[in-house]
Design a protein around this motif. Sequence first.
Motif, PDB file in Angstrom:
ATOM      1  N   THR B  17       0.850  -1.183   0.000  1.00  0.00           N
ATOM      2  CA  THR B  17       0.000   0.000   0.000  1.00  0.00           C
ATOM      3  C   THR B  17       0.890   1.238   0.000  1.00  0.00           C
ATOM      4  O   THR B  17       1.998   1.214   0.541  1.00  0.00           O
ATOM      5  CB  THR B  17      -0.917   0.043   1.233  1.00  0.00           C
ATOM      6  OG1 THR B  17      -0.117   0.087   2.408  1.00  0.00           O
ATOM      7  CG2 THR B  17      -1.826  -1.179   1.279  1.00  0.00           C
ATOM      8  N   LEU B  23      -8.273   0.390  -1.272  1.00  0.00           N
ATOM      9  CA  LEU B  23      -7.553  -0.131  -2.431  1.00  0.00           C
ATOM     10  C   LEU B  23      -8.292  -1.375  -2.919  1.00  0.00           C
ATOM     11  O   LEU B  23      -8.388  -2.369  -2.190  1.00  0.00           O
ATOM     12  CB  LEU B  23      -6.122  -0.500  -2.008  1.00  0.00           C
ATOM     13  CG  LEU B  23      -5.243  -1.181  -3.050  1.00  0.00           C
ATOM     14  CD1 LEU B  23      -4.935  -0.224  -4.209  1.00  0.00           C
ATOM     15  CD2 LEU B  23      -3.949  -1.670  -2.405  1.00  0.00           C
ATOM     16  N   VAL B  52      -4.812  -2.100   9.239  1.00  0.00           N
ATOM     17  CA  VAL B  52      -5.364  -2.128   7.889  1.00  0.00           C
ATOM     18  C   VAL B  52      -6.498  -3.135   7.986  1.00  0.00           C
ATOM     19  O   VAL B  52      -6.458  -4.035   8.826  1.00  0.00           O
ATOM     20  CB  VAL B  52      -4.292  -2.550   6.850  1.00  0.00           C
ATOM     21  CG1 VAL B  52      -3.760  -3.934   7.132  1.00  0.00           C
ATOM     22  CG2 VAL B  52      -4.820  -2.472   5.422  1.00  0.00           C
ATOM     23  N   GLU B 127      -6.453   0.607   3.905  1.00  0.00           N
ATOM     24  CA  GLU B 127      -5.202   0.979   4.578  1.00  0.00           C
ATOM     25  C   GLU B 127      -5.462   2.190   5.478  1.00  0.00           C
ATOM     26  O   GLU B 127      -6.027   3.187   5.038  1.00  0.00           O
ATOM     27  CB  GLU B 127      -4.119   1.309   3.539  1.00  0.00           C
ATOM     28  CG  GLU B 127      -2.797   1.787   4.122  1.00  0.00           C
ATOM     29  CD  GLU B 127      -2.160   0.771   5.072  1.00  0.00           C
ATOM     30  OE1 GLU B 127      -2.151   1.017   6.298  1.00  0.00           O
ATOM     31  OE2 GLU B 127      -1.692  -0.291   4.585  1.00  0.00           O
TER      32      GLU B 127
END
Lengths: 144, 144, 144
Positions: B17, B23, B52, B127
Motif C-alpha cells: 500500500t 484499495l 489495515v 489501509e
Amino acid sequence: MMGCDMRQATSLLSINTTRPGLLEITDQISAWAHAQNFRAGLLTIFCRHTSVSLLIQENAAREVRDDLETFFARIAPEDPVAYSHDDEGADDMPAHLRAALTQVQLTIPLIEGQLVLGTWQGIYLFEHRRRPHARTLALHLIGE
Amino acid sequence: MMGCDMRQATSLLSINTTRPGLLEITDQISAWAHAQNFRAGLLTIFCRHTSVSLLIQENAAREVRDDLETFFARIAPEDPVAYSHDDEGADDMPAHLRAALTQVQLTIPLIEGQLVLGTWQGIYLFEHRRRPHARTLALHLIGE
Amino acid sequence: MMGCDMRQATSLLSINTTRPGLLEITDQISAWAHAQNFRAGLLTIFCRHTSVSLLIQENAAREVRDDLETFFARIAPEDPVAYSHDDEGADDMPAHLRAALTQVQLTIPLIEGQLVLGTWQGIYLFEHRRRPHARTLALHLIGE
C-alpha cells in the motif's frame, strides 16, 4: 482422494468475565485448535451473546486496549435518556450497540498446522456488561 | 462419495500500500480463487494486521470511497490528546479503531465456479496508515 | 473415512424489504439450513448488496431494535451537505456507511444438527434504504 481426510471438530468454550473490556483468549483458542491436529483448515469462533463480542486487535501495547475501550464508550455511551430499552440496566443498550459495531464471529484459516494470526494479533472477547457473566463461544474447525 | 472430491487451497497474498484509503483487490482475489478450479466452495480472506482492514463496498462511484474515507476519519479521528497509545505516530491509534469498526476477515461463497459477489460489490483493502506498508492476506478456499 | 460424507449445499434466498430497519430472517435461514440435513457444519450467509447488511442481535425486546436503528441513524446520518455521493438519494451514502459498520457476511457453526445461535440471538437483514428493495442472500453450508 485428498478430500477423504476432511473432517470437522466442534466444541463449546466457557469463559467467565469479571469486568467490561477486552479479555485476551488467544491461548485458549489456539490450544483447542492445535489439539485437533489439522494440517490445514478453517476455524470459526462464534459468540452466542448480544452484549459481548469478538475482536482481533494488537496484543502488544496495553494502551491500545485502553484506547479501544474508551473509544467504544464514547461512540456508544451509557446515557440515561437516549435509549428506550433500559430495563436491563444502563450498560445493556450500549452493550448491544458496541457488539453491533464489532464481531459476533471470526473465521481464521489454519495453514501448516498454525492459525494465520499476524505477529501482533490477539483474539479478544470484548465484554460490554459491568457485572460478571458466564459466556459461551462455539468453536468449529473444518479441514484435514 | 460426493465428499471425496472435497479439498482445500491456501495462499499468502502480498499487497503493497502506498497511501491511506480503500484499495480495490477484487481482481487479485478472484483470479486466485478461480485458478483453484472449484465448482463450489467457501473463500476466506484474512488480514494479518491491526492497522489495515477489509471491506466490501460499492465499486462503481468513486465518490462512495471518498465519503467512506472521510466518514472513518471523522468518527475515529487523529487527535493529539485523545489517545494514550501514541508512540507509533498520530495515525496509529485511529488505524486500530478504524480496523476494529470494519473487518479483519471476509468469507465469500463460491457457487457454480463464481464468487457470489453482487454486481456492485468490490473487495477492498482499507489501509489506515499514512506510510507505505507491505501487507499480507491469508487466503483459504475449501470445497470441490 | 469420516470425510467421505462431507458435502456442500448452496442457495440464493430472495427477501423483499419494504422499509428501512431490522427485519428478522432467523426462521427462513434456519429452515433452509435444517432442510439440508447436516449433523455438523458451517453456514455462511452472504449479502450481495452494499446498502443493506446483516446483523445478529437480541430478538426479545423490540426496543433494542428501535435503539439500534436510532443509533445508526445518528452516527451515520443523512446530511444534505456532508457527502459527495448524493445522486442516488439522500439515504444512499448513509446506507453504505451503515453497511460498512455492520456485516456483509455471517458464518454460524451447526452442531448436533442445530445452528449454535444463543437463546436471545436473531439473524437480521438491516435494510438501510427507504424504498422497497428486492434483496438476495447467498447461503452456503459445508459439513456432513
